[in-house]
Design a protein around this motif. Structure first.
Motif, PDB file in Angstrom:
ATOM      1  N   UNK A   9       0.932  -1.190   0.008  1.00 18.10           N
ATOM      2  CA  UNK A   9       0.039   0.194   0.095  1.00 18.10           C
ATOM      3  C   UNK A   9       0.877   1.282   0.084  1.00 18.10           C
ATOM      4  N   UNK A  10       2.256   1.227   0.061  1.00 14.94           N
ATOM      5  CA  UNK A  10       3.132   2.344   0.183  1.00 14.94           C
ATOM      6  C   UNK A  10       3.208   3.018  -1.202  1.00 14.94           C
ATOM      7  N   UNK A  11       2.721   4.459  -0.957  1.00 13.46           N
ATOM      8  CA  UNK A  11       2.597   5.374  -2.025  1.00 13.46           C
ATOM      9  C   UNK A  11       3.630   6.354  -2.129  1.00 13.46           C
ATOM     10  N   UNK A  12       3.977   6.936  -0.837  1.00  9.00           N
ATOM     11  CA  UNK A  12       4.950   8.002  -0.726  1.00  9.00           C
ATOM     12  C   UNK A  12       5.946   7.357   0.075  1.00  9.00           C
ATOM     13  N   UNK A  13       7.415   7.677  -0.419  1.00  9.66           N
ATOM     14  CA  UNK A  13       8.502   7.238   0.245  1.00  9.66           C
ATOM     15  C   UNK A  13       9.641   8.041  -0.160  1.00  9.66           C
ATOM     16  N   UNK A  14      10.222   8.606   1.119  1.00 10.79           N
ATOM     17  CA  UNK A  14      11.413   9.629   1.151  1.00 10.79           C
ATOM     18  C   UNK A  14      12.535   9.028   2.099  1.00 10.79           C
ATOM     19  N   UNK A  15      13.489   8.732   1.410  1.00 11.00           N
ATOM     20  CA  UNK A  15      14.802   8.208   2.183  1.00 11.00           C
ATOM     21  C   UNK A  15      15.955   9.265   2.160  1.00 11.00           C
ATOM     22  N   UNK A  16      16.282   9.777   3.160  1.00 11.97           N
ATOM     23  CA  UNK A  16      17.521  10.858   3.234  1.00 11.97           C
ATOM     24  C   UNK A  16      18.487  10.548   4.563  1.00 11.97           C
ATOM     25  N   UNK A  17      19.771  11.029   4.349  1.00 14.96           N
ATOM     26  CA  UNK A  17      20.624  10.649   5.371  1.00 14.96           C
ATOM     27  C   UNK A  17      21.947  11.725   5.098  1.00 14.96           C
ATOM     28  N   UNK A  18      21.740  12.967   5.898  1.00 15.96           N
ATOM     29  CA  UNK A  18      22.550  13.994   5.869  1.00 15.96           C
ATOM     30  C   UNK A  18      24.007  13.679   6.521  1.00 15.96           C
ATOM     31  N   UNK A  19      23.997  12.935   7.321  1.00 18.36           N
ATOM     32  CA  UNK A  19      25.183  12.633   8.247  1.00 18.36           C
ATOM     33  C   UNK A  19      26.094  11.610   7.805  1.00 18.36           C
ATOM     34  N   UNK A  20      25.451  10.233   7.545  1.00 22.06           N
ATOM     35  CA  UNK A  20      26.114   9.135   7.123  1.00 22.06           C
ATOM     36  C   UNK A  20      25.639   8.769   5.876  1.00 22.06           C
ATOM     37  N   UNK A  21      25.887   7.353   5.508  1.00 19.58           N
ATOM     38  CA  UNK A  21      25.622   6.941   4.241  1.00 19.58           C
ATOM     39  C   UNK A  21      24.506   5.756   4.176  1.00 19.58           C
ATOM     40  N   UNK A  22      23.748   5.748   3.345  1.00 19.90           N
ATOM     41  CA  UNK A  22      22.721   4.652   3.075  1.00 19.90           C
ATOM     42  C   UNK A  22      23.561   3.394   2.519  1.00 19.90           C
ATOM     43  N   UNK A  23      23.626   2.394   3.467  1.00 20.13           N
ATOM     44  CA  UNK A  23      24.062   1.080   3.193  1.00 20.13           C
ATOM     45  C   UNK A  23      23.115   0.175   2.330  1.00 20.13           C
ATOM     46  N   UNK A  24      22.151  -0.193   3.181  1.00 16.73           N
ATOM     47  CA  UNK A  24      21.259  -1.383   2.763  1.00 16.73           C
ATOM     48  C   UNK A  24      19.817  -0.894   2.917  1.00 16.73           C
ATOM     49  N   UNK A  25      19.062  -0.993   1.797  1.00 16.76           N
ATOM     50  CA  UNK A  25      17.630  -0.955   1.790  1.00 16.76           C
ATOM     51  C   UNK A  25      16.859  -2.372   1.423  1.00 16.76           C
ATOM     52  N   UNK A  26      15.872  -2.763   2.092  1.00 17.72           N
ATOM     53  CA  UNK A  26      15.361  -3.896   1.697  1.00 17.72           C
ATOM     54  C   UNK A  26      13.795  -3.619   1.849  1.00 17.72           C
ATOM     55  N   UNK A  27      13.071  -3.500   0.734  1.00 19.50           N
ATOM     56  CA  UNK A  27      11.522  -3.058   0.603  1.00 19.50           C
ATOM     57  C   UNK A  27      10.884  -4.593   0.054  1.00 19.50           C
ATOM     58  N   UNK A  28       9.785  -4.562   0.358  1.00 21.30           N
ATOM     59  CA  UNK A  28       8.670  -5.382  -0.396  1.00 21.30           C
ATOM     60  C   UNK A  28       8.458  -4.996  -1.630  1.00 21.30           C
ATOM     61  N   UNK A  29       7.168  -5.540  -2.059  1.00 18.82           N
ATOM     62  CA  UNK A  29       6.798  -5.114  -3.479  1.00 18.82           C
ATOM     63  C   UNK A  29       6.287  -3.440  -3.686  1.00 18.82           C
ATOM     64  N   UNK A  30       6.613  -2.736  -4.425  1.00 22.96           N
ATOM     65  CA  UNK A  30       6.553  -1.418  -4.598  1.00 22.96           C
ATOM     66  C   UNK A  30       5.637  -0.927  -5.760  1.00 22.96           C
ATOM     67  N   UNK A  31       4.533  -1.698  -6.110  1.00 20.34           N
ATOM     68  CA  UNK A  31       3.756  -1.569  -7.156  1.00 20.34           C
ATOM     69  C   UNK A  31       2.824  -0.347  -7.044  1.00 20.34           C
TER      70      UNK A  31
END
Length: 421
Positions: free
Chosen positions: A239-261
């Motif tokens: 059901x995810x419609x809006x997604x925002x990922x940010x990291x102003x201090x470190x780094x984004x290493x890994x993301x694990x999401x389900x179906x994003x249709x």
């Protein structure tokens, strides 16, 4: 018609819409009739400066208690002025049963004494068992609050907090029916696991080194904003419609999401993302309609690396529903590779793109960048607007001026679609 000639019911209705505590107090002084009518107010709001100029020597806690005690059914209480745990406990003992919305400016972030208070301000909130919305500002959460389950609480907002992982877990366990969760400007979190079956909107903003880990299991989640996490796992996302990922201090290493249709909007921000995380996110978001991307560098370790080349045709073929594309320097430079536009299939189009916002920061590879802009105009059959933002472009020679001249020419040739900022 004067206010004195109004029927009691109408006067009561009018005065019930006053919520500022000072205004309510002023109405109480007009007459006994007005004082009786203000008992129908539903909201009391005490601003930060409510007791800056006290008169009569009465303590602020007692003034608040006296005012809430005159209200028949108080539904919302907002207190930004300073208060004590005992004061809060006395107010909630009077109106806790009727309150549905409570907002408090706790102001105990730097208060070492607050850690030894018993009961604490947080403990006192448990008296308002029927809350639907709870909002706390500037709160120190070192010890777990003594809360039972809030059966009606659907919205929890904590803004500006120092807290620890176990304490946050206890807080969330007391709020199992949340549909909206905001944790903004929070520090001290290292690893957070959220399991809220009814959660629909979640905003998380963590201060620190940007190395937090997040696991979110909420099958109804529709909107998610995360700042300050390096590891993010969200398995249930249909059901995810809006997604925002940010990291102003470190780094984004890994993301694990389900179906994003169902995803319509995706924002990726930060100084550095691992390239695997970028590729995986873009692959999962193949159905996205609005993509905002402002990631400056990639690289799996401390060294900041530029983006590798991204094939222009392959990218848009992989995102056929994209309507708005907002990209900043690094991503745009990666799309401007020399070979991706040499052998374009005659039938290639960018079918849905309506708006492109491109931020350019360097005159390097100017010819290919102009070619990529021209390709967006050529193959974007439904493109209505292209905004080219020139940001902090620095050069000690004429290349920057020449590049800007070419952008101006492009704008002149396509003035109905292109504008420069």
């Amino acid at each position: 018609m004067s206010m004195d000639s109004l029927p009691d019911a109408l006067l009561q209705y009018i005065l019930s819409h006053i919520n500022n505590a000072r205004d309510v107090a002023a109405c109480n002084c007009v007459s006994k009739r007005w004082k009786d009518a203000t008992a129908s107010v539903r909201t009391l709001y005490f601003p930060r400066n409510s007791f800056d100029n006290p008169s009569g020597g009465e303590l602020p806690d007692n003034i608040v208690k006296r005012m809430v005690s005159t209200v028949v059914k108080l539904e919302e209480l907002v207190v930004y002025s300073p208060f004590s745990p005992s004061g809060l406990a006395s107010w909630l003992s009077l109106v806790g049963h009727s309150l549905t919305q409570l907002e408090l400016r706790m102001d105990n972030l730097a208060d070492n004494q607050a850690t030894h208070e018993s009961p604490s301000k947080l403990d006192c909130i448990s008296a308002a068992k029927n809350l639907v919305s709870l909002k706390l500002w500037g709160v120190l959460m070192i010890h777990s609050p003594k809360w039972d389950v809030f059966p009606n609480l659907s919205t929890l907002e904590i803004i500006g907090a120092r807290l620890e992982d176990p304490v946050l877990n206890v807080v969330l366990q007391a709020c199992p029916y949340l549909t909206r969760l905001l944790l903004l400007g929070c520090e001290g979190i290292r690893s957070i696991s959220i399991e809220l079956p009814y959660l629909e909107e979640c905003k998380l903003d963590f201060y620190g080194l940007g190395n937090c880990s997040l696991s979110l299991t909420s099958p109804k989640i529709e909107s998610l904003e995360v700042q300050g996490c390096s590891w993010i796992r969200v398995p249930e996302t249909k059901h995810l419609k809006q997604l925002s990922i940010s990291n102003s201090s470190g780094r984004v290493y890994m993301i694990d999401f389900g179906n994003l249709t169902a995803l319509e909007f995706l924002s990726m921000r930060g100084v550095q993302w691992c390239w695997d995380a970028i590729c995986k996110m873009l692959k999962l978001a193949s159905e996205v309609k609005h993509l905002f991307m402002k990631v400056e560098f990639t690289g799996d370790f401390e060294a900041l690396q530029p983006f590798p080349e991204i094939d222009f045709v392959e990218f848009f073929n992989s995102h056929p529903k994209l309507r708005k594309f907002d990209i900043h320097g690094a991503m745009f430079a990666a799309l401007c590779q020399r070979n991706s536009l040499k052998h374009v299939d005659p039938g290639f189009v960018i079918p849905c793109l309506e708006e492109a916002v491109i931020t350019v920061r360097s005159p390097l590879n100017a010819e290919q960048k102009i070619s990529t802009l021209e390709s967006l105009l050529k193959y974007g059959k439904n493109l209505r607007t292209m905004v080219i933002k020139i940001l902090q472009m620095k050069s000690c020679h004429t290349s920057a001026d020449d590049f800007f001249d070419e952008i101006c020419r492009l704008r002149y040739m396509n003035h109905e679609k292109v504008r420069i900022e």
